[in-house]
Design a protein around this motif. Structure first.
Motif, PDB file in Angstrom:
ATOM      1  N   THR A  48      -2.244   1.284  -9.948  1.00  0.00           N
ATOM      2  CA  THR A  48      -3.047   1.073  -8.856  1.00  0.00           C
ATOM      3  C   THR A  48      -4.100  -0.114  -8.944  1.00  0.00           C
ATOM      4  O   THR A  48      -4.030  -0.760  -7.941  1.00  0.00           O
ATOM      5  N   SER A  84      -1.703  -2.987  -7.380  1.00  0.00           N
ATOM      6  CA  SER A  84      -1.538  -2.942  -5.910  1.00  0.00           C
ATOM      7  C   SER A  84      -2.801  -3.466  -5.191  1.00  0.00           C
ATOM      8  O   SER A  84      -2.864  -4.238  -4.240  1.00  0.00           O
ATOM      9  N   THR A  85      -3.858  -2.740  -5.825  1.00  0.00           N
ATOM     10  CA  THR A  85      -5.257  -3.271  -4.966  1.00  0.00           C
ATOM     11  C   THR A  85      -5.722  -4.751  -5.019  1.00  0.00           C
ATOM     12  O   THR A  85      -6.004  -5.358  -4.219  1.00  0.00           O
ATOM     13  N   SER A  94       1.498   5.365 -21.658  1.00  0.00           N
ATOM     14  CA  SER A  94       0.448   4.713 -22.366  1.00  0.00           C
ATOM     15  C   SER A  94       0.550   3.466 -22.575  1.00  0.00           C
ATOM     16  O   SER A  94      -0.186   2.665 -22.795  1.00  0.00           O
ATOM     17  N   ALA A 111       0.844  -1.380   0.052  1.00  0.00           N
ATOM     18  CA  ALA A 111      -0.036   0.024  -0.016  1.00  0.00           C
ATOM     19  C   ALA A 111       0.850   1.292   0.200  1.00  0.00           C
ATOM     20  O   ALA A 111       0.398   2.100  -0.319  1.00  0.00           O
ATOM     21  N   SER A 112       2.107   0.932   0.577  1.00  0.00           N
ATOM     22  CA  SER A 112       2.944   2.447   0.580  1.00  0.00           C
ATOM     23  C   SER A 112       3.876   2.479  -0.764  1.00  0.00           C
ATOM     24  O   SER A 112       4.665   3.410  -0.601  1.00  0.00           O
ATOM     25  N   LEU A 113       3.891   1.763  -1.459  1.00  0.00           N
ATOM     26  CA  LEU A 113       4.770   1.771  -2.707  1.00  0.00           C
ATOM     27  C   LEU A 113       4.128   2.377  -3.932  1.00  0.00           C
ATOM     28  O   LEU A 113       3.076   2.308  -4.115  1.00  0.00           O
ATOM     29  N   PRO A 114       5.024   3.238  -4.924  1.00  0.00           N
ATOM     30  CA  PRO A 114       4.442   3.456  -6.047  1.00  0.00           C
ATOM     31  C   PRO A 114       3.959   2.467  -7.196  1.00  0.00           C
ATOM     32  O   PRO A 114       5.262   2.221  -7.769  1.00  0.00           O
ATOM     33  N   ASN A 158       8.200   6.527 -12.276  1.00  0.00           N
ATOM     34  CA  ASN A 158       6.827   7.224 -12.444  1.00  0.00           C
ATOM     35  C   ASN A 158       6.287   7.624 -13.888  1.00  0.00           C
ATOM     36  O   ASN A 158       5.342   7.152 -14.020  1.00  0.00           O
TER      37      ASN A 158
END
Lengths: 430, 261
Positions: free
Chosen positions: A94, A97-98, A165, A88-91, A159
């Protein structure tokens, strides 16, 4: 001469700006490196713990009796919670990670409630499959996080890759495969499905009301603010339960009410307005609240608690089940009443609409003196239906107990299953 | 003569009855009955007086919780009053005569955020420690803390300060829905600081000082209101850059935000 001075001043300024820019860039680079190191460390930690998790899962498979695997099951719960926090704390993407958080939550919960909810054979079957899948998922995790862990990418590059894309990692495929593993290893139990259905109010089986009828319902319930309906929208097509969203403004009051299309039930209502100074006494407010609920058709509720704040009191009412006279905490209505006039500023009935299906349950005689430590006093004892960890509604002794804690009286709610004596919940009260 | 005497006696009797049945005037407190769940200056006075008389050793914070409740019941028991844990006129009168209340001392220390006590028999100046104290502004459901409220108010103010009140409550509700949802961290801070989750965290606007409206919106969400109708995402269609967010099933629009599952 003036030209020379100007050149000197400009050159000086240029040097100062260059030094400043250089220092700033160095500082930013240092911060970026520090951040990417921290993330790399957290990713590597999570990776190590995934191996430990896999080992813990395998260890639980050594035993037949649940007692033998207890320690390893506790490790599964602890490790899955730790990894969940790291993920949950890593970039990360989405969806990726979910999906991981969901899987980890499910494997941890399954291990935690294994004693009560599954046969030893069933546990072996589920966890053997999970162990196999964990290996494959761990490989995917290593592949997905390699760029940051091995320092190939800076934070900015990482990032950019996440937001690109056409990223070089197919996050969508990775998260889909984790979802598939989750559904295969830990499908929703019947009671969990029920809980979700209830929350989503999908299965209301009543006739539809028209928009005009919904507005009429609003006007009947809140005549004091319903003179000017600003707009009525139907919920968007993605809503699992269709509803009307009515916005209003009346004098200084502005707010909304949501009413279900099926059955015309109020989901929630909230009004905002400036507040005066006069104050209505609590007992009168409580009476107003009770009268309002009765008039609105909510006739099986009992008062549970209230909290005062600057401008309003928040009240909690719960349904009373008639056979045992037990409070049903999942069938709750919240009211917000203005301190200055006693107006109903808020009504939240979302959880009341679909009443819980309750079952009769035996009530074992309890020896509370043996059950609690000798310095514990029971000050209130009633019955309540409450949801346990397996999402089942259970009849419970709803006890309020106190204990002397170094000269201070600590107060707790304790809910004990009337049939199994399992402690379903303990809550410290302020 | 007899008639006059009779009239005087009737008037005296009426006056006497009126006096006997009139509410007891107390030189302190407000006129309301103070019960569990209440907050405010009269709760502060109640706690300070109970502490002065040796019945309450908790924090003087203006929140009538169980600590205050048991202390009040013990006081009522000791002084032969009806034991109901409610500070009605009789209890307040007895408490006023059995204790002292240094309002200035108490209020000053609350304002300064000091830790302090108000026991009788000890000089008040010896009962103060700087910092770490203060008044609890909001009365929350027991599973939430003041820190939860503050952090959520920061997030709501950073994310949705220009939105209608309903929209602010909905943003707060989304945070709480995520805490309960299996796909998200299970703490409020975990949800708020999850990378890439909230714009206000990424651009630092979360550290702006929230206004009372944002706090009130969070308070309503913590008390159960959810205008987002169980949503776990929201986005501004004008500024959203993620294609993925458009794929989520949409539930409703409030102000500039679309809420979705």
């Amino acid at each position: 001469m003036t030209m020379k001075k100007m050149i000197f001043v400009l050159a000086y300024a240029l040097v100062v700006v260059s030094v400043f820019a250089f220092t700033k860039t160095t500082e930013n680079n240092k911060l970026a490196i520090l951040l990417s190191n921290q993330y790399a460390q957290q990713m590597a930690d999570a990776s190590d713990k995934m191996e430990e998790l896999d080992t813990a899962v395998k260890q639980t498979l050594l035993f037949n009796q649940s007692e033998g695997s207890k320690k390893a099951r506790e490790d599964i719960w602890r490790l899955s919670s730790d990894i969940k926090r790291s993920v949950a704390s890593l970039p990360l993407d989405t969806a990726f990670s979910t999906s991981w958080i969901n899987y980890l939550g499910r494997i941890g919960n399954y291990a935690k409630v294994a004693d009560a909810s599954s046969e030893p054979g069933e546990y072996h079957k589920v966890m053997s499959q999970a162990s196999k899948n964990l290996g494959a998922m761990h490989d995917d995790w290593r592949l997905a996080t390699a760029g940051l862990i091995n320092g190939r990418y800076s934070m900015d590059e990482w990032n950019n890759k996440l937001n690109a894309s056409n990223p070089d990692i197919n996050w969508s495929n990775l998260s889909t495969s984790i979802k598939q593993y989750t559904e295969a290893d830990f499908p929703l139990t019947a009671s969990e499905s029920d809980a979700m259905k209830k929350k989503e109010l999908k299965n209301i089986d009543e006739a539809k009301v028209t928009q005009a009828e919904a507005v009429e319902r609003f006007k009947t319930l809140f005549p004091q603010v319903s003179n000017d309906v600003v707009g009525v929208d139907r919920s968007k097509p993605g809503s699992p339960y269709p509803f009307y969203h009515i916005r209003f403004t009346d004098g200084e009051s502005i707010g909304y009410i949501d009413i279900t299309e099926k059955g015309g039930h109020v989901l929630s209502y909230l009004a905002e307005r400036p507040y005066g100074k006069t104050s209505v006494p609590f007992e009168e407010l409580k009476k107003f609240g009770e009268e309002f609920l009765k008039a609105a058709g909510y006739k099986d509720l009992v008062y549970e608690e209230a909290r005062e704040n600057n401008t309003a009191w928040h009240f909690v009412f719960v349904r009373e089940e008639p056979f045992y006279g037990a409070k049903v905490f999942s069938d709750v209505i919240h009211l917000k009443l203005a301190k200055d006039t006693g107006d109903v500023l808020g009504l939240n009935a979302m959880e009341y609409i679909q009443k819980e299906k309750l079952h009769r349950q035996s009530i074992k005689k309890m020896n509370w003196k043996e059950f609690f430590h000798r310095d514990v006093q029971i000050v209130e004892n009633e019955l309540a239906y409450v949801e346990n960890e397996r999402k089942e509604q259970r009849l419970a002794h709803y006890l309020k107990v106190t204990r002397d804690e170094n000269g201070h009286i600590g107060t707790y709610n304790v809910l004990v299953d009337t049939e199994t004596s399992e402690v379903i919940k303990t809550e410290k009260l302020d | 003569m007899k008639k006059i005497l009779l009239r005087i006696m009737i008037v005296a009797l009426l006056l006497g009855t009126a006096y006997a049945t009139s509410p007891i005037k107390i030189d302190a407190f407000s006129s309301r009955d103070i019960a569990r769940g209440a907050t405010g200056d009269d709760v502060i006075e109640l706690q300070a007086r109970l502490q002065y008389a040796g019945f309450y050793n908790g924090k003087i914070d203006g929140k009538f919780g169980y600590g205050t409740y048991w202390a009040l019941r013990n006081f009522q028991d000791k002084y032969g009053l009806p034991i109901d844990g409610i500070a009605g006129s009789q209890t307040k009168k007895k408490l006023t005569s059995a204790s002292k209340y240094d309002q200035k001392f108490v209020m000053d220390n609350l304002k300064k955020g000091n830790q302090f006590t108000h026991y009788g028999g000890t000089p008040l100046s010896a009962q103060v420690k700087k910092g770490g104290g203060g008044r609890e502004n909001m009365n929350l459901p027991s599973k939430y803390s003041q820190q939860d409220l503050n952090l959520m108010a920061n997030a709501v103010y950073g994310e949705a300060r220009g939105e209608p009140y309903e929209g602010q409550v909905a943003v707060a509700a989304v945070i709480l829905n995520r805490v309960e949802h299996p796909d998200f961290p299970d703490t409020i801070s975990g949800v708020i600081f999850q990378p890439l989750a909230f714009t206000a965290v990424a651009d630092g606007q979360i550290w702006l000082t929230p206004n009372e409206r944002a706090k009130e919106a969070v308070l309503d969400a913590l008390n159960g209101w959810d205008p987002s109708e169980n949503s776990i995402y929201y986005f501004n269609p004008i500024t959203a850059t993620s294609k993925w967010i458009w794929s989520r099933p949409q539930v409703k629009k409030i102000g500039l935000h679309i809420f979705c599952h």
